[in-house]
Structures are given as C-alpha cells and as structure tokens.
Design an enzyme around this catalytic site. Structure first.
Site: not given
Length: 273
Positions: A81, A112
């Site tokens: 953004e 992960e």
C-alpha cells in the site's frame, strides 16, 4: 524458565457453537476493543522504531517485513500500500512471507519452519546496514522470522519485531521488540483475530508516521498518491483546487500533466511566482 504462549491459552469465551449470531458478534467485539488499548501501551517502542527507520531511510535505507501465515500477509499488505498511497517506489518497503507469493492465498507446508530461508531471501534483496528488518509473528516463535532476525542483527542491521507474547525467542533477536499482549483469542489459538488486528494497526502506524516524516504528506493530504483510478484523480484534483484556487477542469488537467498533486502544485507555483 518455560516460555508460555498467551496466544495459545484457552479463550475467555466457551460453548461458542451454542451462542446466537448476535452473542458471537458482541463477544468478538468485546475482545477487539482490548486491542487498541494494548497497542497504545506499545507506542514508546513504536516511536523508537519509527525514529530509527526515518533516519535510515533518509540515507537510502529500506524496511523489510518478515512473517508467515497471517502475519506475513499483513506485512505484504502494508508494504503493497505504500506506492499507491505515498507515491514511493515498491522497493522501499518490502514484505516477505514464508513460502513466497503462493503463501498469500494458500498455506505452504513447512515453509515457516525453515530457519535459513528468511536470511537467504533478504540477501537476494542485497540487504545492508541502512535497512531495517521487522519480524511479525503472534507467537514469537516462527523459525523463518527468528533466523532472519538473528542473521540481520549479526550483520549490523537494525531489527525489530511485532509479537503477542512477552519475552519470546523472536523478541530476543530484536533490537526493538514491540510486544502487544492482547490475551487469548476469541477462538483459542486463532491469532488472525486480535493479534492480526493489532499487527495491522502497528504496521499502519510504522509506515504512515515514517512517510509523513519523510515529507510524503502535506497537511493531512496524500499529495503524492498514484492516480490509478477515477476516484483518486478526483481526489487529487480537489487537492489542487483547494491549494491553488483553480477551476476544477484546469486543476484536473494540471494534475494529469504532472502525475501527482504535489508536483502539479509545485510546478504551478514555480511558473507563477
């Protein structure tokens, strides 16, 4: 001393399947109201981080978010953004998620748990001493993030983290740990809820405050936003109208010519001074 994960503690609410929709929504909201108060307690650490980041970015540094699952997605979201909101290159705030872009929509098995992979990905971006690595993990135990922070710190790079458990292994690898302990989740262990909300708030705070300090906002306006749709062109046009006192169509033409409200305003003033 045993590390206790508050994020895995039983919910304060039980028998959820027996509750009405209204009861469920009210109780979720009851838990959500706690998040902003906890984030407020973390402001001194967030301030310390933003101050350090701004100083580094003025000299060419970048922000790297590192996370897995929900935490990784929120880092990627915040990074994505920055270009449209502040007109900055996409290389200045980078979101890395365990498992890569595939993991944005689908879980990638064991991604992960790879302690070396995060640092390998940072090296692919030519990570340097002016950069900042911010690990995001509600549990504070994600190996992908911990390994990246450990190596970054070892190489003299500023490290920070956002987690929901105090004194976590991840915080131990961070120069600036941000601990927002939101308590047990409404659905036990579902850290996409309160922890995710708090992470989103803190990421917003970090990058918005940083961009403001770097001069990417004027007054309270996104004068450097990208003009990617008609709504944003209209918003930018109104900024030019208000700042320069021009008619709407003249302001719009000026905006589209220069590509941002800031450049349009500066160019007009330069021409008419």
């Amino acid at each position: 001393m045993t590390f206790v994960k508050i994020t895995e503690q039983p919910s304060l609410h039980d028998d959820l399947e027996t509750k009405s929709v209204r009861e469920l929504l009210e109780e979720i909201n009851e838990e959500d109201r706690k998040v902003a108060l906890v984030v407020r307690e973390a402001i001194p650490q967030i301030e310390k981080l933003v101050t350090s980041v701004v100083e580094r970015m003025r000299r060419g540094g970048r922000i790297f978010y590192m996370g897995a699952g929900t935490s990784g997605r929120l880092g990627v979201l915040d990074a994505s953004e920055i270009p449209p909101t502040f007109g900055m290159p996409p290389t200045l705030v980078v979101g890395l998620i365990a498992g890569g872009d595939t993991a944005l929509r689908n879980p990638v098995e064991n991604a992960e748990d790879d302690r070396q992979r995060g640092w390998e990905e940072l090296r692919q971006h030519d990570i340097g001493e002016l950069d900042t690595v911010i690990g995001i993990a509600a549990s504070g135990t994600t190996p992908y993030v911990i390994g990246a922070l450990h190596e970054a710190r070892r190489h003299g790079i500023l490290t920070a983290c956002i987690c929901s458990n105090p004194d976590s292994p991840m915080a131990a690898e961070a120069d600036i740990p941000i601990e927002m302990v939101v308590g047990p989740e409404f659905v036990t262990g579902s850290s996409r809820m309160k922890s995710g909300t708090g992470q989103k708030m803190i990421c917003n705070m970090i990058t918005t405050a940083t961009m403001i300090r770097l001069g990417r906002v004027k007054g309270n306006r996104m004068v450097n936003m990208q003009l990617t749709n008609s709504k944003l062109v209209d918003r930018g046009t109104r900024m030019v109208v208000e700042e320069l006192g021009l008619g709407y169509e003249q302001a719009k033409a000026l905006l589209l010519l220069h590509g941002s409200a800031r450049r349009a305003i500066d160019a007009y003033r330069e021409e008419h001074r």
